[in-house]
Design an enzyme around this catalytic site. Structure first.
Site, PDB file in Angstrom:
ATOM      1  CG  ASP A   8       1.913 -35.054  13.233  1.00  0.00           C
ATOM      2  OD1 ASP A   8       2.748 -35.209  12.331  1.00  0.00           O
ATOM      3  OD2 ASP A   8       1.687 -35.930  14.097  1.00  0.00           O
ATOM      4  CG  ASP A 103      -0.314 -38.982  13.576  1.00  0.00           C
ATOM      5  OD1 ASP A 103       0.037 -39.061  12.383  1.00  0.00           O
ATOM      6  OD2 ASP A 103       0.421 -38.562  14.473  1.00  0.00           O
ATOM      7  CD  GLU A 104       1.438 -36.167   8.968  1.00  0.00           C
ATOM      8  OE1 GLU A 104       2.023 -35.438   8.193  1.00  0.00           O
ATOM      9  OE2 GLU A 104       1.760 -37.360   9.160  1.00  0.00           O
TER      10      GLU A 104
END
Ligand code: TTP
Ligand code: MG
Length: 347
Positions: A8, A103-104
């Protein structure tokens, strides 16, 4: 036992803005909507978070918490590109990647032998590579199931890697506040606390039939994850087809010219297929006409050579209507035989 990494990025949108504009370094920063017309905070950098500013808060409220905060409008195209760059770095390690957002992502590294098979070393390597190539920091969680990996990535944020080893997992879960469990939001947490369930240990000892009665299937899931039972697979998103198409510079009516364009698209689609090491059993030809109507014609066969593809396309074209000029031609392959292994969505 699986080995899962959850990555993350730290204050993702805000970190990109700081990176691209050094004058913003160390300044409280919010990426989000317009503070004058009811915009909300998409994310805040860590400096702004010290003032209590959080995602989804109104920008107006953010300004009352920190009058000096700088508001920046999001640049999604840059975030998307950066996300792809990061995905490519992950792909150097494995194709078993499940992106959850820009983003993960989860990675299943159970079968990876590099780094002596240590998922923690792999996570360190990934974070280091991400930093070197994008100048952004990431946090990672490493464990043997998705839930623990996701919780772990949050524990030493920003720029931290946390591993929850099998021997420590039970004690870890026991001490965990229920808000931290995957899928338990504010409302559910409130209900659980009203039932005197405050921690993982409480959840473990709860009566599963009561949980199911109250929360349905989710109740069973909460109970299971408290007992470290989370069998969810890392779901690689696979492509269902690869292809290539082109809108022609001018509409064409001449068969030989149209076929030439079709063959050019076939060549491109074929090389994409080779690049992904796939075997396709369905070939489709798409034609769009000058009046924007379109048709698709398909044929199934074990396509093993470009020559065969060309031959079948010639036949498919011969069988297509020819009353109008053609404005677009496309060729695609689908029905892959080794679907799960390779064709990851990211490029
Ligand atoms: P998050 O990973 O939740 O947040 P973050 O990366 O900004 O910060 P952290 O260090 O705590 O991980 O979300 C990733 C991006 O998604 C975030 O930068 C902005 C966007 N986002 C929204 O647009 N709205 C939201 O409500 C949230 C939570 C995130
Ligand atoms: Mg993040």
């Amino acid at each position: 036992m699986k080995k899962i990494i959850h990555i993350d990025m730290d204050a993702f949108f805000a970190s990109i803005e700081e990176r691209d504009n050094p004058t913003l370094k160390g300044v409280p920063l919010v990426v989000g909507g317009d503070p004058n017309v009811r915009g909300v905070v998409a994310t805040a950098n860590y400096t702004a978070r010290q003032f209590g500013i959080r995602s989804a808060m109104s920008c107006r409220h953010a300004k009352t918490l920190c009058p000096d905060v700088v508001f920046i409008r999001p640049r999604f195209e840059v975030y998307r590109q950066t996300s792809l760059e990061i995905r490519k770095i992950m792909q150097t390690l494995t194709d078993k990647i499940e992106p959850l957002s820009l983003d993960e992502a989860y990675l299943d590294v159970s079968d990876i032998n590099q780094f002596h098979g240590s998922a923690t070393l792999m996570a360190q390597h990934l974070c280091k590579e991400i930093y070197q190539q994008t100048h952004l920091t990431a946090s990672a969680g490493v464990s043997f199931n998705k839930m623990l990996a996701k919780i772990a990535s949050d524990l030493n944020k920003p720029n931290g890697i946390t591993t929850i080893a099998p021997k420590d997992a039970s004690a870890f879960i026991d001490g965990l506040a229920i808000e931290k469990f995957f899928g338990i939001g504010k409302a559910t947490a409130k209900q659980l606390r009203a039932m005197n369930i405050h921690t993982g240990a409480d959840l473990k000892q709860a009566d599963v039939s009561v949980l199911v009665q109250k929360f349905g299937k989710r109740g069973q899931f909460y109970y299971d994850i408290a007992h470290l039972k989370d069998e969810r697979e890392v779901k690689t998103r696979v492509r269902k087809s690869v292809g290539s198409e082109i809108t022609l510079p001018t509409d064409l009516s001449d068969d030989s010219l149209i076929l030439k364009e079709i063959f050019a698209q076939a060549q491109r689609a074929w090389s994409l297929l080779q690049k992904h090491k796939q075997h396709a059993s369905t070939l489709s030809l798409k034609l769009k006409y000058s009046d924007f109507s379109q048709i698709t014609r398909s044929k199934s066969y074990a396509f093993d050579k470009l020559d065969t593809v060309i031959l079948v396309l010639t036949q498919l074209y011969a069988d297509s209507p020819k009353t109008k000029a053609v404005r677009l031609v496309g060729v695609s392959f689908s029905n892959f035989s080794n679907q799960s292994s390779q064709l990851v969505l990211f490029d």
